[in-house]
Write a protein that holds these residues in place. Sequence first.
Motif, short mmCIF file in Angstrom:
data_model
loop_
_atom_site.label_atom_id
_atom_site.label_comp_id
_atom_site.label_asym_id
_atom_site.label_seq_id
_atom_site.Cartn_x
_atom_site.Cartn_y
_atom_site.Cartn_z
N ILE A 107 -8.24 -4.88 -2.17
CA ILE A 107 -8.71 -5.95 -1.28
C ILE A 107 -9.78 -6.79 -1.97
O ILE A 107 -9.75 -8.02 -1.93
CB ILE A 107 -9.24 -5.36 0.04
CG1 ILE A 107 -8.08 -4.78 0.86
CG2 ILE A 107 -9.98 -6.42 0.84
CD1 ILE A 107 -8.51 -4.02 2.10
N CYS B 127 -7.83 -1.84 6.68
CA CYS B 127 -7.45 -3.25 6.74
C CYS B 127 -7.94 -3.98 7.99
O CYS B 127 -8.37 -5.13 7.91
CB CYS B 127 -5.93 -3.38 6.64
SG CYS B 127 -5.25 -2.96 5.03
N ILE C 49 -7.24 -8.01 8.01
CA ILE C 49 -5.97 -8.01 7.27
C ILE C 49 -4.86 -7.46 8.17
O ILE C 49 -4.95 -6.35 8.68
CB ILE C 49 -6.08 -7.16 5.99
CG1 ILE C 49 -7.15 -7.76 5.06
CG2 ILE C 49 -4.75 -7.05 5.28
CD1 ILE C 49 -7.50 -6.88 3.88
N HIS C 50 -3.82 -8.24 8.37
CA HIS C 50 -2.70 -7.85 9.21
C HIS C 50 -1.87 -6.78 8.51
O HIS C 50 -1.81 -6.73 7.28
CB HIS C 50 -1.83 -9.07 9.53
CG HIS C 50 -2.61 -10.21 10.11
ND1 HIS C 50 -3.04 -10.23 11.41
CD2 HIS C 50 -3.07 -11.37 9.54
CE1 HIS C 50 -3.72 -11.35 11.64
NE2 HIS C 50 -3.75 -12.05 10.52
N VAL C 51 -1.21 -5.94 9.31
CA VAL C 51 -0.50 -4.79 8.74
C VAL C 51 0.91 -4.70 9.32
O VAL C 51 1.12 -4.87 10.52
CB VAL C 51 -1.24 -3.47 9.03
CG1 VAL C 51 -0.44 -2.28 8.51
CG2 VAL C 51 -2.63 -3.49 8.39
N LYS D 57 -11.31 -5.75 8.22
CA LYS D 57 -11.39 -6.89 7.29
C LYS D 57 -10.47 -8.03 7.71
O LYS D 57 -10.31 -9.01 6.98
CB LYS D 57 -11.05 -6.42 5.87
CG LYS D 57 -12.04 -5.39 5.31
CD LYS D 57 -11.63 -4.89 3.94
CE LYS D 57 -12.70 -4.00 3.32
NZ LYS D 57 -13.04 -2.81 4.14
N ILE E 284 0.85 -1.18 0.00
CA ILE E 284 0.00 0.00 0.00
C ILE E 284 0.89 1.24 0.00
O ILE E 284 1.47 1.63 1.01
CB ILE E 284 -0.93 -0.01 1.23
CG1 ILE E 284 -1.78 -1.31 1.22
CG2 ILE E 284 -1.84 1.22 1.22
CD1 ILE E 284 -2.54 -1.56 2.49
N GLY F 77 -1.06 -6.48 4.69
CA GLY F 77 -0.74 -5.26 3.96
C GLY F 77 0.55 -4.66 4.47
O GLY F 77 0.80 -4.62 5.68
N GLU G 211 -3.99 -11.26 2.66
CA GLU G 211 -4.02 -11.58 4.09
C GLU G 211 -3.29 -10.52 4.91
O GLU G 211 -3.49 -10.41 6.12
CB GLU G 211 -3.35 -12.93 4.35
CG GLU G 211 -3.98 -14.10 3.65
CD GLU G 211 -3.09 -15.32 3.69
OE1 GLU G 211 -3.12 -16.04 4.73
OE2 GLU G 211 -2.34 -15.57 2.72
N VAL H 33 -4.38 3.12 6.52
CA VAL H 33 -4.14 1.72 6.16
C VAL H 33 -4.76 0.79 7.20
O VAL H 33 -5.45 -0.18 6.86
CB VAL H 33 -2.62 1.44 6.03
CG1 VAL H 33 -2.38 -0.06 5.83
CG2 VAL H 33 -2.03 2.23 4.86
N ILE I 12 -7.22 1.20 -1.54
CA ILE I 12 -6.99 -0.02 -0.75
C ILE I 12 -8.19 -0.96 -0.90
O ILE I 12 -8.04 -2.17 -1.05
CB ILE I 12 -6.77 0.31 0.74
CG1 ILE I 12 -5.66 1.33 0.91
CG2 ILE I 12 -6.44 -0.96 1.53
CD1 ILE I 12 -5.48 1.84 2.34
N GLU I 13 -9.39 -0.37 -0.86
CA GLU I 13 -10.61 -1.18 -0.96
C GLU I 13 -10.66 -1.96 -2.27
O GLU I 13 -11.04 -3.15 -2.28
CB GLU I 13 -11.86 -0.29 -0.84
CG GLU I 13 -12.07 0.32 0.53
CD GLU I 13 -11.34 1.64 0.73
OE1 GLU I 13 -11.62 2.31 1.74
OE2 GLU I 13 -10.49 2.00 -0.12
#
Length: 380
Positions: free
Chosen positions: A84, A108, A113-115, A111, A30, A92, A90, A104, A80-81
């Motif tokens: 995804i 994320c 989603i790990h960052v 949803k 991202i 970002g 899984e 971010v 980002i959307e």
Amino acid sequence: MKKMQIIIIFILMITNSTLAQEKQVRLGVIGLSHGHVGWILGREDASAVTLVGIVETDTELIKRLSSEYNFSIDIVFGTIEEMIVAKDPEAGGAFGTIYDHLEVVEVCAPKGIHVMVEKPLAVSMDHALKMEALANKHNIHLLTNYETSWYPTNVRANEILREGTIGELRKVIVRDGHRGPKKIGVNKEFLAWLTDPVLNGGGAIMDFGCYGANLLTWLHKGKKPNSVTAVTQQLQSENNPRVDDDATIILNYDESMAILQPSWNWPIGRKDMELYGTLGAVYADSRTKLRLRMAEGYDGFQEEAYDLDERTPPYDDPFALFAAVILGDLQLEPFDPYSLENNMIAMEILDPAVQSSKNRKSIHFKDQMLYHIGLMVCFS
């Protein structure tokens, strides 16, 4: 029959091991403006993560990096959307401005989603608290990547301290930086926000002060300093007209003191650390070179020098480590440099350091706690 069961178990063990090794985490990048994005775009080992999508709106930057790193523009999205929905990542990796880290996580986290963001965690304590609340609410991993987290010298220095070899810790000096973003030739997109007080949260005090705040939190096992005092200067007004480019941060602990020296005015790039105990000192001079000095008399010492090997996987690669944490193969130790709990305290150091440099006053943590509690109530 027993022999056949042993053979079957052995085959299953090999199969499961192979599958574990082949499991890749689907990663979306991202932002492309951060100079460190080359670490993932230029990555040759794809065993831990696979790049499935990119978010960027700067067409010139997309074209340039696509040509340099040979990725298809078909995997680039404007939001980002959109990325995804199309690519179902899984995880970002945030490679835009530090100010964008909050957005971010806002997109994320709900949803699942790990960052992982590039250092520092956020531009301010305000942003950091919002990010922490989202990560905890949605049960995602939120890691911060520092180059010094990979350094075997820092790990060995901490081990020597824990072993008691140099006695009780009394002083830490951490120096980080280079000649300055413009002088070292960072790309124009990176330079634009590195020297922006809003998008970067400050200049050298944030860009390189975060390294020391992160390491001190790790060395002190999460203990916070009693006070923070910071002084900044602008020695290259022609290159950094809106932000500081040199800083000194003093952290006062119960039984020790730390001096952080982040700067864009070092003639030679550096990321080094010195630990001084009651019996000796450790000098983590670079990524692999370390010296241990044991005191003798007034000014004498015995010195041993080490040239250390790189750390073993996955600790030698931030993306492999990120994948291992997501897959449950690795649990970070308390206040690990990558961890959210460490980097929340690092922000508790950086935020008042910026305040101190502006107000020309020391910031005491007891006073800061009342402020932080008020922010937490607002975000709860």
